[in-house]
Structures are given as structure tokens and as C-alpha cells.
Design a protein around this motif. Structure first.
Motif, PDB file in Angstrom:
ATOM      1  N   LEU A 106       0.804  -1.217   0.000  1.00 15.55           N
ATOM      2  CA  LEU A 106       0.000   0.000   0.000  1.00 15.55           C
ATOM      3  C   LEU A 106       0.838   1.269   0.000  1.00 15.55           C
ATOM      4  O   LEU A 106       0.365   2.317  -0.458  1.00 15.55           O
ATOM      5  N   ARG A 173      -3.663   6.058   4.067  1.00 17.04           N
ATOM      6  CA  ARG A 173      -4.135   4.718   3.731  1.00 17.04           C
ATOM      7  C   ARG A 173      -4.240   3.818   4.968  1.00 17.04           C
ATOM      8  O   ARG A 173      -4.345   2.595   4.833  1.00 17.04           O
ATOM      9  N   THR A 174      -4.236   4.408   6.158  1.00 19.92           N
ATOM     10  CA  THR A 174      -4.319   3.621   7.385  1.00 19.92           C
ATOM     11  C   THR A 174      -5.623   2.848   7.469  1.00 19.92           C
ATOM     12  O   THR A 174      -5.628   1.644   7.774  1.00 19.92           O
ATOM     13  N   GLU A 175      -6.734   3.500   7.212  1.00 21.88           N
ATOM     14  CA  GLU A 175      -8.034   2.833   7.300  1.00 21.88           C
ATOM     15  C   GLU A 175      -8.188   1.770   6.215  1.00 21.88           C
ATOM     16  O   GLU A 175      -8.800   0.716   6.456  1.00 21.88           O
ATOM     17  N   LEU A 176      -7.631   2.034   5.047  1.00 22.76           N
ATOM     18  CA  LEU A 176      -7.668   1.033   3.984  1.00 22.76           C
ATOM     19  C   LEU A 176      -6.888  -0.210   4.405  1.00 22.76           C
ATOM     20  O   LEU A 176      -7.334  -1.347   4.186  1.00 22.76           O
ATOM     21  N   ALA A 177      -5.721  -0.002   5.019  1.00 23.52           N
ATOM     22  CA  ALA A 177      -4.926  -1.125   5.498  1.00 23.52           C
ATOM     23  C   ALA A 177      -5.699  -1.931   6.534  1.00 23.52           C
ATOM     24  O   ALA A 177      -5.725  -3.167   6.497  1.00 23.52           O
ATOM     25  N   ARG A 178      -6.353  -1.239   7.469  1.00 26.07           N
ATOM     26  CA  ARG A 178      -7.119  -1.937   8.496  1.00 26.07           C
ATOM     27  C   ARG A 178      -8.244  -2.761   7.890  1.00 26.07           C
ATOM     28  O   ARG A 178      -8.530  -3.873   8.350  1.00 26.07           O
ATOM     29  N   SER A 179      -8.869  -2.238   6.855  1.00 29.52           N
ATOM     30  CA  SER A 179      -9.926  -2.991   6.179  1.00 29.52           C
ATOM     31  C   SER A 179      -9.360  -4.248   5.514  1.00 29.52           C
ATOM     32  O   SER A 179      -9.981  -5.315   5.556  1.00 29.52           O
ATOM     33  N   CYS A 180      -8.200  -4.118   4.917  1.00 34.10           N
ATOM     34  CA  CYS A 180      -7.543  -5.277   4.297  1.00 34.10           C
ATOM     35  C   CYS A 180      -7.190  -6.322   5.347  1.00 34.10           C
ATOM     36  O   CYS A 180      -7.400  -7.525   5.143  1.00 34.10           O
TER      37      CYS A 180
END
Length: 203
Positions: A106, A173-180
Motif C-alpha cells: 500500500l 491509507r491507514t483505514e484502507l490497510a485496516r480494512s484489508c
């Protein structure tokens, strides 16, 4: 570096706090076929605890409790594989999870080299030896070289996570990483029921 080998489970006195780096060594790369041989863990303090599994023995209640403990984040590199293996052999869903490979993909978009060796070299200036990666982890007597290799896979993940977290925040992209990371259990389950390479989200 300190390496401690445990037979079949973690001893009761070993604790890891709110995060633990985890990795697995197996007989191959197919979780349903290739048995779990070793689970490595580290609190990021220079000590690695290696839990050894003999053939036919995969009951580890203390390790399983740690892996499913919601108050302890488990840090992996390529968590998709390890989460599936731990489910297949210990019967536990590992959570919550942080995957340094996903985080790297990411934020390190300037490269296609996201292996642990490459990340350690760039972010920490550490050269990891991968010489024992394809060795026989089911052998009754693991070599010192195998144990050192296994330990090296977890000793640096905490430090790598800190650097990647800073970059995730910088790139928003922290929230995107958490979703992944939250999707990894579902991705692992798909692998275990035969959807290894098929993208069920494609047309």
C-alpha cells in the motif's frame, strides 16, 4: 538474539503484551496438504520463542488462546498464508492481524519487491539470509541454521510495522490497510476451501 524452543505449546510464563510477531514453517505452501511444523513468536525484544510440532500433534491451548486474544495484535508478513495454516492445524482464527506485506504494497508503490528480505534491507539496513527457507521443517532434529532463520522472520516485524504505519498515515491509507487486515480471515477461508487463485470479485 535469544532463541527458545518449546515442544508442542507455549509455557504458561511466556507473555507478549499487546502485540506479537508471528510466523509459521510448514512442509510446503499448501495449507491443506502441508502440515504445520513450527510457529515462531517475538515481542520485538530480541527474543524468539519457537513452538515445535511433531507429526500428528497439533493441540496447543495456550498458543491458540494467544492467537485469538482480541487484546493482542498479531503481526505477520504475508498473513494470508499463516492465518490459513493456523486455522487448518490449530483450529483457531487468528485476530486481530497486521500484515507487513499488505502494508508494504500500500505504501511502497515505487517497487514490486515486497518480500521480508527486501523490506528489511531497505527499511532497517539488515540483510536476512533466506538459505534455509526451503529446508525440511519436519525433520526430527532442526539445525542451528534452521532455528536462526526461523527466528529472523519474527525479530524485526515490530520495527517494520512502526515504519510502515508512519507511511500509511502519511499516504492516508491507514483505514484502507485496516480494512484489508480485517478481510484476511475470509481470504484464508477461501484458500482453505479451494479458491486459491480464483478471484470471486471478478466478472
Amino acid at each position: 538474539m535469544t532463541i527458545t524452543v518449546h515442544d508442542g505449546d507455549l509455557p504458561a510464563h511466556v507473555t507478549f503484551g499487546n502485540s506479537v510477531a508471528v510466523d509459521c514453517e510448514t512442509m510446503g505452501l499448501k495449507p491443506v496438504r502441508d502440515r504445520l511444523c513450527l510457529v515462531q513468536l517475538s515481542a520485538g525484544d530480541g527474543t524468539a520463542h519457537l513452538v515445535r510440532f511433531r507429526k500428528g500433534r497439533h493441540e496447543a491451548p495456550r498458543l491458540s488462546t494467544l492467537l485469538s486474544d482480541p487484546s493482542t495484535t498479531k503481526i505477520f508478513h504475508f498473513a494470508r498464508f499463516d492465518v490459513a495454516v493456523l486455522r487448518a492445524y490449530l483450529g483457531v482464527w487468528t485476530a486481530p492481524v497486521y500484515c507487513t506485506k499488505i502494508a508494504s504494497k500500500l505504501v511502497r508503490t515505487y517497487t514490486d519487491r515486497h518480500g521480508l528480505k527486501d523490506i528489511c534491507k531497505e527499511l532497517l539496513g539488515i540483510d536476512l539470509s533466506k538459505q534455509q527457507q526451503s529446508s525440511d521443517w519436519g525433520d526430527e532434529s532442526l539445525s542451528e541454521e534452521q532455528l536462526a532463520y526461523a527466528a529472523s522472520d519474527v525479530l524485526h516485524l515490530h520495527e517494520i510495522r512502526k515504519i510502515l504505519d508512519t507511511r500509511l498515515e502519511r499516504e492516508e491509507r491507514t483505514e484502507l490497510a485496516r480494512s484489508c487486515f480485517g478481510f484476511l480471515a475470509a481470504r484464508a477461508q477461501l484458500d482453505l476451501i479451494g479458491y486459491g487463485e480464483e478471484d470471486i470479485f471478478s466478472h
